[in-house]
Design a protein around this motif. Structure first.
Motif, PDB file in Angstrom:
ATOM      1  N   ARG A  89      -1.187 -10.768 -10.573  1.00 50.62           N
ATOM      2  CA  ARG A  89       0.143 -10.214 -10.847  1.00 50.62           C
ATOM      3  C   ARG A  89       0.275  -8.778 -10.345  1.00 50.62           C
ATOM      4  NH1 ARG A  89       3.411  -7.784 -15.233  1.00 50.62           N
ATOM      5  NH2 ARG A  89       5.447  -8.831 -15.166  1.00 50.62           N
ATOM      6  N   VAL A  90      -0.746  -7.953 -10.560  1.00 49.48           N
ATOM      7  CA  VAL A  90      -0.685  -6.556 -10.142  1.00 49.48           C
ATOM      8  C   VAL A  90      -0.517  -6.451  -8.625  1.00 49.48           C
ATOM      9  CG1 VAL A  90      -1.989  -4.388 -10.014  1.00 49.48           C
ATOM     10  CG2 VAL A  90      -2.005  -5.727 -12.120  1.00 49.48           C
ATOM     11  N   GLY A  91      -1.314  -7.231  -7.889  1.00 45.19           N
ATOM     12  CA  GLY A  91      -1.218  -7.196  -6.435  1.00 45.19           C
ATOM     13  C   GLY A  91       0.128  -7.666  -5.923  1.00 45.19           C
ATOM     14  N   ILE A  92       0.678  -8.721  -6.539  1.00 45.93           N
ATOM     15  CA  ILE A  92       1.978  -9.246  -6.121  1.00 45.93           C
ATOM     16  C   ILE A  92       3.086  -8.222  -6.373  1.00 45.93           C
ATOM     17  CG2 ILE A  92       3.721 -10.992  -6.653  1.00 45.93           C
ATOM     18  CD1 ILE A  92       1.413 -12.963  -7.078  1.00 45.93           C
ATOM     19  N   LEU A  93       3.039  -7.543  -7.507  1.00 41.92           N
ATOM     20  CA  LEU A  93       4.052  -6.532  -7.810  1.00 41.92           C
ATOM     21  C   LEU A  93       3.934  -5.332  -6.872  1.00 41.92           C
ATOM     22  CD1 LEU A  93       3.986  -6.600 -11.723  1.00 41.92           C
ATOM     23  CD2 LEU A  93       5.752  -7.522 -10.210  1.00 41.92           C
ATOM     24  N   LEU A  94       2.717  -4.912  -6.559  1.00 39.26           N
ATOM     25  CA  LEU A  94       2.536  -3.809  -5.619  1.00 39.26           C
ATOM     26  C   LEU A  94       3.041  -4.183  -4.227  1.00 39.26           C
ATOM     27  CD1 LEU A  94      -1.002  -2.475  -6.647  1.00 39.26           C
ATOM     28  CD2 LEU A  94       1.207  -1.331  -6.968  1.00 39.26           C
ATOM     29  N   SER A  95       2.839  -5.441  -3.837  1.00 37.60           N
ATOM     30  CA  SER A  95       3.358  -5.917  -2.556  1.00 37.60           C
ATOM     31  C   SER A  95       4.880  -5.815  -2.512  1.00 37.60           C
ATOM     32  CB  SER A  95       2.931  -7.372  -2.328  1.00 37.60           C
ATOM     33  OG  SER A  95       3.664  -7.957  -1.277  1.00 37.60           O
ATOM     34  N   SER A  96       5.544  -6.215  -3.589  1.00 36.55           N
ATOM     35  CA  SER A  96       7.001  -6.172  -3.647  1.00 36.55           C
ATOM     36  C   SER A  96       7.522  -4.747  -3.549  1.00 36.55           C
ATOM     37  CB  SER A  96       7.489  -6.829  -4.942  1.00 36.55           C
ATOM     38  OG  SER A  96       7.069  -8.181  -5.009  1.00 36.55           O
ATOM     39  N   VAL A  97       6.841  -3.813  -4.209  1.00 30.06           N
ATOM     40  CA  VAL A  97       7.242  -2.403  -4.129  1.00 30.06           C
ATOM     41  C   VAL A  97       7.072  -1.884  -2.697  1.00 30.06           C
ATOM     42  CG1 VAL A  97       6.678  -0.066  -4.900  1.00 30.06           C
ATOM     43  CG2 VAL A  97       6.759  -1.934  -6.554  1.00 30.06           C
ATOM     44  N   SER A  98       5.982  -2.264  -2.031  1.00 31.63           N
ATOM     45  CA  SER A  98       5.759  -1.851  -0.637  1.00 31.63           C
ATOM     46  C   SER A  98       6.857  -2.383   0.270  1.00 31.63           C
ATOM     47  CB  SER A  98       4.389  -2.355  -0.154  1.00 31.63           C
ATOM     48  OG  SER A  98       3.345  -1.764  -0.884  1.00 31.63           O
ATOM     49  N   LEU A 151       9.922  -3.023  -0.560  1.00 29.95           N
ATOM     50  CA  LEU A 151      11.139  -2.263  -0.853  1.00 29.95           C
ATOM     51  C   LEU A 151      11.109  -0.898  -0.173  1.00 29.95           C
ATOM     52  CD1 LEU A 151      13.802  -2.149  -2.450  1.00 29.95           C
ATOM     53  CD2 LEU A 151      12.485  -1.222  -4.381  1.00 29.95           C
ATOM     54  N   ILE A 152       9.987  -0.195  -0.247  1.00 25.35           N
ATOM     55  CA  ILE A 152       9.871   1.118   0.392  1.00 25.35           C
ATOM     56  C   ILE A 152      10.031   0.996   1.905  1.00 25.35           C
ATOM     57  CG2 ILE A 152       8.278   3.029   0.870  1.00 25.35           C
ATOM     58  CD1 ILE A 152       7.082   2.549  -1.916  1.00 25.35           C
ATOM     59  N   ALA A 153       9.425  -0.039   2.501  1.00 22.33           N
ATOM     60  CA  ALA A 153       9.487  -0.216   3.957  1.00 22.33           C
ATOM     61  C   ALA A 153      10.913  -0.416   4.438  1.00 22.33           C
ATOM     62  CB  ALA A 153       8.613  -1.401   4.373  1.00 22.33           C
ATOM     63  N   VAL A 154      11.650  -1.320   3.806  1.00 24.64           N
ATOM     64  CA  VAL A 154      12.995  -1.609   4.302  1.00 24.64           C
ATOM     65  C   VAL A 154      13.926  -0.418   4.075  1.00 24.64           C
ATOM     66  CG1 VAL A 154      13.868  -2.709   2.183  1.00 24.64           C
ATOM     67  CG2 VAL A 154      14.804  -3.357   4.411  1.00 24.64           C
ATOM     68  N   THR A 204      15.248  -8.500  -1.144  1.00 27.13           N
ATOM     69  CA  THR A 204      14.054  -7.895  -1.730  1.00 27.13           C
ATOM     70  C   THR A 204      14.258  -7.617  -3.214  1.00 27.13           C
ATOM     71  OG1 THR A 204      13.472  -6.851   0.379  1.00 27.13           O
ATOM     72  CG2 THR A 204      12.433  -5.970  -1.605  1.00 27.13           C
ATOM     73  N   LEU A 205      15.409  -7.060  -3.562  1.00 33.26           N
ATOM     74  CA  LEU A 205      15.700  -6.772  -4.970  1.00 33.26           C
ATOM     75  C   LEU A 205      15.757  -8.061  -5.796  1.00 33.26           C
ATOM     76  CD1 LEU A 205      18.445  -4.031  -4.456  1.00 33.26           C
ATOM     77  CD2 LEU A 205      16.080  -3.689  -5.212  1.00 33.26           C
ATOM     78  N   VAL A 206      16.303  -9.129  -5.202  1.00 31.23           N
ATOM     79  CA  VAL A 206      16.391 -10.408  -5.912  1.00 31.23           C
ATOM     80  C   VAL A 206      15.000 -10.970  -6.170  1.00 31.23           C
ATOM     81  CG1 VAL A 206      17.167 -12.805  -5.772  1.00 31.23           C
ATOM     82  CG2 VAL A 206      18.692 -10.953  -5.050  1.00 31.23           C
ATOM     83  N   TRP A 207      14.124 -10.972  -5.143  1.00 36.40           N
ATOM     84  CA  TRP A 207      12.822 -11.595  -5.367  1.00 36.40           C
ATOM     85  C   TRP A 207      11.907 -10.716  -6.224  1.00 36.40           C
ATOM     86  CZ3 TRP A 207      12.299 -10.447   0.267  1.00 36.40           C
ATOM     87  CH2 TRP A 207      11.275  -9.551   0.561  1.00 36.40           C
ATOM     88  N   ILE A 208      12.132  -9.408  -6.257  1.00 38.12           N
ATOM     89  CA  ILE A 208      11.372  -8.579  -7.190  1.00 38.12           C
ATOM     90  C   ILE A 208      11.727  -8.973  -8.626  1.00 38.12           C
ATOM     91  CG2 ILE A 208      11.139  -6.242  -8.125  1.00 38.12           C
ATOM     92  CD1 ILE A 208      11.215  -5.188  -5.292  1.00 38.12           C
ATOM     93  N   TYR A 209      13.003  -9.203  -8.870  1.00 43.06           N
ATOM     94  CA  TYR A 209      13.441  -9.657 -10.194  1.00 43.06           C
ATOM     95  C   TYR A 209      12.787 -11.003 -10.534  1.00 43.06           C
ATOM     96  CZ  TYR A 209      16.481 -11.658 -13.783  1.00 43.06           C
ATOM     97  OH  TYR A 209      16.966 -12.261 -14.920  1.00 43.06           O
ATOM     98  N   LEU A 210      12.754 -11.914  -9.551  1.00 40.13           N
ATOM     99  CA  LEU A 210      12.165 -13.236  -9.777  1.00 40.13           C
ATOM    100  C   LEU A 210      10.658 -13.155 -10.002  1.00 40.13           C
ATOM    101  CD1 LEU A 210      14.101 -15.294  -7.066  1.00 40.13           C
ATOM    102  CD2 LEU A 210      14.373 -15.479  -9.541  1.00 40.13           C
TER     103      LEU A 210
END
Length: 397
Positions: A281-290, A292-295, A380-386
């Motif tokens: 879970r931690v790795g997946i959440l960090l990936s999502s944040v990365s 978001l920052i990239a785009v 990106t915002l939608v899948w972070i929520y999911l």
């Protein structure tokens, strides 16, 4: 040295795949940067490029639906070798694509291989079954580190070669490297999935049945669909759009790819160890944040230094996502259908993205460079929520 090999899960099949990955990426590390500028050099437009990418997504989805069940029925190794052979056919067709028909042959076979910007489900399952549960994330991460480490160097080399010598040397190295890799796998990789005649019955019905998503995994499929749309619209034509709008050269695109690959390579093994210690879970959440920052960075900034900076986060995104996501799925599904589920998850992602590159090209042509990235931002915002809900630990009873 032996201790280092154990630490990196470099044992058995993983050791062979590590060598194969290194050899293969000497060519594909260059090709991934230059193929879009090469197609544009043939006189095609960014919208035409979107059609090619859409065909790649369509054939990829087809391959993912097919290879997974075949791998479960006939074994991992045979299917994996067929996927890599498809890549060889694709590159040869691209080299001949002065005729546009060959360009579509390239699109079909590179997608059907399901080894273009992702892993074939048979390869994914074979890796998962070649190590113990506790070493899965490390095994995936080690292979990714090798792949991206090679790409880090070869991306800039490919950008330079495209300017100085043209594209043919890149195509030749890619075909040769992939052919050597196929020979290595055929000789030294050991099968991990024992099959019986019962496994091989009703091939057609198994493939058709594989189209339906499992009810208990439905939230995961929804997230993959959202990601397919987001990445398909936002990034499928990214390098081509940078060339078309701002005049970036293949050398500059190669530098961007090198930076992404460097971040991916350097972050892969620590990311795998992070997963083993703190959970997927931690790795997946960090990936999502990365992601978001990239785009956000690509939307707000245009200079080469800024693009290089945010390319770091663009590399950390898949670096953290792939080993943690595959470990999560491997733990949730039984071995007898593991390859099918891996393939089907990616297939739904690709099906959602079949028309996304073409739509992205139309959005780009109508509204400019930023518009496709804005679509990616919303997704990106939608899948972070999911993903927060999907990976949330069960409540204590």
């Amino acid at each position: 040295m032996q201790r280092l090999g154990k630490y990196l899960a470099l044992e058995g099949n993983i050791r062979v795949l590590a060598i194969q990955t290194l050899v293969s990426q000497l060519g594909f590390g260059m090709l991934v940067v230059v193929w879009q500028p090469y197609i544009l050099s043939l006189g095609l437009t960014v919208v035409d490029l979107g059609i090619v990418q859409s065909l790649i997504n369509l054939s990829t989805a087809t391959g993912l639906f097919v290879w997974g069940p075949l791998s479960d029925m006939f074994g991992r190794k045979k299917v994996m070798l067929l996927g890599h052979a498809s890549r060889v056919v694709a590159v040869i067709a691209l080299a001949l694509s002065g005729n546009v028909a060959f360009l579509y042959v390239f699109a079909f076979f590179i997608g059907f291989s399901t080894l273009w910007m992702q892993m074939n489900p048979a390869r994914t399952a074979l890796i998962a079954e070649s190590v113990s549960d506790g070493k899965r994330a490390t095994a995936y991460s080690t292979l990714m580190a090798i792949s991206q480490g090679a790409s880090m160097i070869m991306a800039s080399v490919g950008g330079y070669l495209a300017i100085v010598t043209g594209y043919w040397p890149i195509f030749a190295v890619t075909v040769a490297g992939e052919a050597i890799g196929i020979v290595l796998m055929a000789l030294f990789v050991k099968e991990t999935h024992v099959v019986t005649d019962a496994n091989r019955s009703d091939v057609g019905s198994r493939i058709i049945a594989n189209l339906k998503p499992e009810r208990e995994l439905m939230p995961l499929y929804v997230m993959m669909v959202v990601m397919g749309v987001g990445y398909g619209v936002g990034y499928s034509l990214f390098y081509g759009a940078l060339t078309d709008t701002y005049g970036y050269t293949t050398l500059e695109l190669g530098l961007m790819s090198t930076v992404s690959s460097l971040a991916w390579a350097m972050g892969s093994i620590p990311g795998g160890k992070l997963s083993e210690r703190f959970g997927s879970r931690v790795g997946i959440l960090l990936s999502s944040v990365s992601a978001l920052i990239a785009v956000l960075g690509f939307i707000l900034f245009r200079s080469l230094p800024a693009l290089l900076l945010f390319s770091v986060f663009n590399g950390l995104d898949p670096c953290l996502w792939i080993p943690n996501w595959t470990s999560l799925i491997a733990k949730r599904v039984p071995v007898r259908v593991r390859s099918s589920i891996f393939g089907k998850m990616d297939a739904y992602n690709r099906v959602a993205g079949i028309l996304a590159p073409y739509i992205g090209g139309l959005i780009y042509a109508s509204y400019g460079f930023t518009a496709p990235l804005l679509v990616h931002l919303v997704c990106t915002l939608v899948w972070i929520y999911l993903v927060v809900g999907i990976t949330k630990p069960p409540a204590a009873i």
